[in-house]
Design a protein around this motif. Structure first.
Motif, PDB file in Angstrom:
ATOM      1  N   LEU A 391       0.835  -1.207   0.000  1.00  0.00           N
ATOM      2  CA  LEU A 391       0.000   0.000   0.000  1.00  0.00           C
ATOM      3  C   LEU A 391       0.866   1.252   0.000  1.00  0.00           C
ATOM      4  CD1 LEU A 391      -2.883   1.165   0.175  1.00  0.00           C
ATOM      5  CD2 LEU A 391      -2.697   1.001   2.663  1.00  0.00           C
ATOM      6  N   VAL A 408      -3.099  -5.235  -3.955  1.00  0.00           N
ATOM      7  CA  VAL A 408      -3.393  -4.679  -2.634  1.00  0.00           C
ATOM      8  C   VAL A 408      -4.832  -4.969  -2.222  1.00  0.00           C
ATOM      9  CG1 VAL A 408      -3.722  -2.502  -1.376  1.00  0.00           C
ATOM     10  CG2 VAL A 408      -1.629  -2.890  -2.687  1.00  0.00           C
ATOM     11  N   SER A 713      -5.732   6.637   2.619  1.00  0.00           N
ATOM     12  CA  SER A 713      -4.562   5.855   3.016  1.00  0.00           C
ATOM     13  C   SER A 713      -4.389   5.828   4.528  1.00  0.00           C
ATOM     14  CB  SER A 713      -3.302   6.411   2.351  1.00  0.00           C
ATOM     15  OG  SER A 713      -3.100   7.770   2.697  1.00  0.00           O
TER      16      SER A 713
END
Length: 815
Positions: A391, A408, A713
């Protein structure tokens, strides 16, 4: 910029170059335009932007190509979209007269002229160290190079001249990349990495009262971060990565030599320790930008990686050895040396294992409680670490890495996909945004033509599409299905009374989208039949007959998931024909007929209200107000679908269709490894990604998920345990982009943690790290400590003096 659009190409090019140079002299910049984000990067490495002159020239070249070959080159838009009227010019809009020989001659001469113009601008940029102008010339040269490559690849006759010009542009792009790298390295080495006060290591006075590290490291970090953002936005992505990697490698050379040669005084030794720890943490955050996957990030299979990446790892490992041996407490050093030189862990070397410095540099991922032992491949990491590493690399790329995104999302039993579904289905606290419907920029591509509403509906639909294309029975039954059925009202869309309802759950809409391409022939067939006199009963029979011919064109995962939904339906839900699959097919066909009705007659409006089923008779004439037009028939047939199984008129045919699909599933469905395939070889992931990118729904799904993953994120890192508390994630999201935050923080962590006490190294663990250090290298590092200088020996406390004496005699004797 005013330009003439008619006349000879060479005359127009001369005026274009003249006006472009006038603009530069007046504004000391190049007039630029953005390119469509969908074409940036890729195999040809398209730039994010290009000069106005280059874009205008490409447009003129396309006109010349069309006039010469009477078809489009395919560079700007599909050839079928180009018509001769596009190149009408001159008096009265007469189409230009040309031929391939004239085209090649015109392209050759004009490209040589613009190349000379770009050389002049490049020299101006280098003379004045003007990065914006240099970036502009790079964008122009890259765009023209790609256009010429397209012409050469079209296999036209007599392309030798174009190949020569193409080679010149390729060489210019490479030369410009070298000049850009050289300019950045000179700015770094001459202005950023020089500070007399910070570099005065022998000074007995503490630097800044021992309250902070060197200025130069913070300035270097800020310059590298800002330059990375600038490169990502202005330079072709692959070129940007190469330039940034070169900058990182060159500056690490300076740092490694500098910190390897200095012998700091006692009061400056703490500055030495803080600087190297800050430097390693900075490298840990910059390195993912030049890596392609987590293996490159952690240094696995180092011999198989590029020379530049190997150099970065080797230099970082050298700095790590400086930190361990030159700044650790003497008593900790003595503990490990009591076991003897032959038993030192520092001297051991584990081949094909994670490189030690990265564990130190990524403390959020490799926490002290996570013991890293015998890691020889990414599969040896626990789930959270493996996902977090990939990631991190994904979020730092200058262009979309679709295969890494797919990995991912699907790796480790689809953990990220499960997190996304859980949060979106429950309406969790995640960040949403709206994407542009269409950018309308130069070279606007297909990926921008779809309206992307970045909301829960689109995200769930995208994840569903991923499962349907690459998942297997285990993925659908054990991962996807439980997340769907645990939410209330999931089954409402499968009730026979809901066929007409266009307000559907996103997973159901995704199922429909996957069979949408097979429906227009069925709609056309049934409409034509009714127009030629077929009754509604016959129309429904035709629909079922068409379904029976459909299965070779349908993804068997759709049939499989329908069977799984069928097994979990609540008792109060009854689909048409008691079949979830038939309910899905009829709902999809209903929508397709509805679209035909609305397209054919914009005045016809279908309200979202329950239809009057009693109106469904055997003939079309029973519908008041309808005539024999295709729009009226489409709407009538759509309403008739809602009662296809009434009065048991089609029961036998329905049973036959469902029996056929059951046999097809049993005969043709081959179970694969499903989403686990994304963790196998890179080639397999590329194939799976190509399968998704092969249609518009797949492209749309991957684009939505890439934007979503990047935008959230911090949320995913919190879920993976990389962030300690939610408040820290929120804080980082708000301030990460702020200049002051970037200057005083290394991503999540502040600078100078050793001085502030926020972080205390576990020296016992660090000194037992296998690093393959020979006794000579160990002594070489220890001898640079201030305690080992002869002038300081007698000023040391007795216990420290004994340690220094013991270590000196032990290592000198060994050497």
């Amino acid at each position: 910029m005013d330009l003439m659009e008619d006349g000879n190409l060479m005359d127009k090019v001369n005026v274009l170059i003249q006006r472009d140079m006038e603009y530069y002299k007046k504004n000391q910049s190049i007039l630029q335009e953005k390119l469509c984000s969908g074409v940036v990067g890729g195999r040809l490495d398209f730039p994010p932007s290009s000069s106005f002159a280059a874009i205008k020239l490409v447009n003129w070249w396309e006109e010349e190509y069309l006039a010469a070959f009477r078809k489009g080159s395919g560079f700007m838009k599909p050839a079928s979209d180009l018509i001769l009227d596009d190149v009408a010019g001159g008096c009265g809009g007469i189409v230009k007269a040309s031929n391939p020989e004239k085209f090649i001659s015109a392209i050759t001469k004009s490209s040589e002229q613009i190349l000379t113009h770009l050389h002049v601008l490049t020299q101006e940029a280098l003379d004045h160290a003007d990065l914006s102008v240099l970036n502009g010339t790079i964008g122009a040269a890259s765009l023209l190079k790609n256009c010429l490559w397209c012409y050469v690849s079209s296999k036209m006759n007599e392309t030798d001249q174009l190949q020569t010009i193409l080679k010149n542009y390729q060489e210019m792009c490479e030369a410009l990349a070298e000049r850009l790298l050289d300019l950045h390295c000179r700015l770094l080495s001459l202005y950023i990495l020089q500070d007399a006060e910070c570099l005065d290591w022998e000074n007995e006075k503490p630097f800044f009262e021992s309250e902070r590290g060197s200025y130069i490291l913070q300035m270097w970090w800020l310059y590298m971060k800002g330059t990375m953002d600038d490169l990502w936005e202005t330079v072709p992505p692959k070129m940007a990565q190469r330039v940034f990697a070169g900058m990182l490698n060159e500056t690490l050379t300076i740092f490694t030599v500098r910190y390897g040669q200095v012998i700091p005084s006692e009061n400056r030794s703490k500055l030495y320790s803080v600087d190297i720890s800050n430097l390693l943490l900075c490298i840990g955050q910059l390195l993912p930008s030049i890596c392609n996957d987590s293996e490159e990030l952690v240094g696995l299979f180092l011999n198989n990686q590029s020379k530049l990446l190997r150099d970065v790892h080797v230099k970082s490992q050298e700095l790590f050895s400086f930190f361990i041996l030159r700044t650790s407490p003497l008593d900790s050093l003595m503990k490990i040396f009591r076991k003897g030189i032959d038993n030192l862990h520092l001297s051991k070397n584990k081949s094909n294992s994670i490189i030690p410095w990265i564990i130190f540099a990524l403390p959020n991922i490799f926490r002290q409680e996570r013991i890293i032992k015998n890691i020889s491949k990414i599969g040896d990491f626990d789930d959270n670490i493996a996902i977090a590493l990939d990631l991190m690399v994904l979020n730092h790329q200058p262009q979309p890495n679709w295969s890494l995104l797919l990995k991912v999302i699907c790796m480790r039993n689809c953990k990220i996909a499960r997190i996304i579904l859980e949060e979106t289905l429950s309406g969790g606290e995640i960040s949403l945004k709206k994407n542009l419907i269409k950018c309308n920029r130069f070279l606007c591509s297909e990926i921008c033509t779809t309206s992307i509403n970045f909301d829960y509906f689109e995200i769930i639909s995208s994840i569903t599409h991923i499962f349907l294309i690459i998942g297997n029975k285990f993925d659908l039954e054990e991962i996807f299905l439980p997340l769907i059925i645990k939410h209330a009202n999931w089954s409402k869309c499968f009730d026979r009374r809901e066929i007409w309802n266009q307000n559907r759950p996103p997973f159901f809409e995704a199922l429909i989208e996957n069979i949408q391409e097979t429906l227009p022939p069925i709609s056309k067939t049934v409409i034509n039949a009714v127009q030629t006199g077929a009754s509604m009963y016959q129309a429904m029979s035709i629909v079922l007959a068409c379904f029976s011919q459909l299965w070779d064109c349908i993804n068997m995962n759709i049939v499989l998931i329908c069977n799984l939904f069928q097994e979990n339906l609540p008792s109060d839900i009854t689909p048409i024909g008691n079949s979830v699959l038939l309910q899905l097919l009829l709902s999809a066909l209903y929508s397709d007929l509805l679209k035909i009705g609305e397209i054919e007659n914009k005045k016809v409006k279908i309200k979202e209200t329950t239809p009057v089923l009693s109106q469904h008779k055997n003939s079309l004439t029973s519908f008041d107000g309808f005539n024999n037009s295709s729009d009226a028939i489409a709407l009538a047939v759509a309403e008739a679908l809602c009662s296809i199984d009434e009065d048991n008129k089609h029961t036998e045919q329905i049973v036959e269709v469902l029996k056929q699909v059951s046999d097809e599933l049993e005969e043709n469905f081959i179970s694969s490894d499903g989403c686990k395939r994304t963790e196998s070889t890179q080639e397999v992931v590329e194939v799976l990604c190509s399968e998704l990118l092969g249609d518009l729904n797949g492209k749309r799904s991957l684009k939505i998920l890439l934007d979503f993953v990047r935008n959230n994120s911090d949320f995913f890192n919190f879920k993976l345990g990389i962030l300690d508390v939610t408040s820290q994630a929120i804080y980082t999201k708000i301030y990460r982009s702020a200049l002051l935050h970037t200057m005083f923080h290394i991503e999540y962590r502040p600078f100078d943690q050793l001085l502030s006490g926020l972080w205390k190294p576990d020296w016992n663990q660090l000194l037992t790290t296998p690093m393959g250090l020979t006794p000579e290298r160990i002594w070489s590092n220890l001898s640079y400590r201030w305690e080992f200088k002869d002038s300081n020996f007698y000023n040391l406390p007795n216990n420290e003096a004994q340690i220094v004496s013991s270590l000196t005699s032990m290592l000198k004797q060994q050497n």
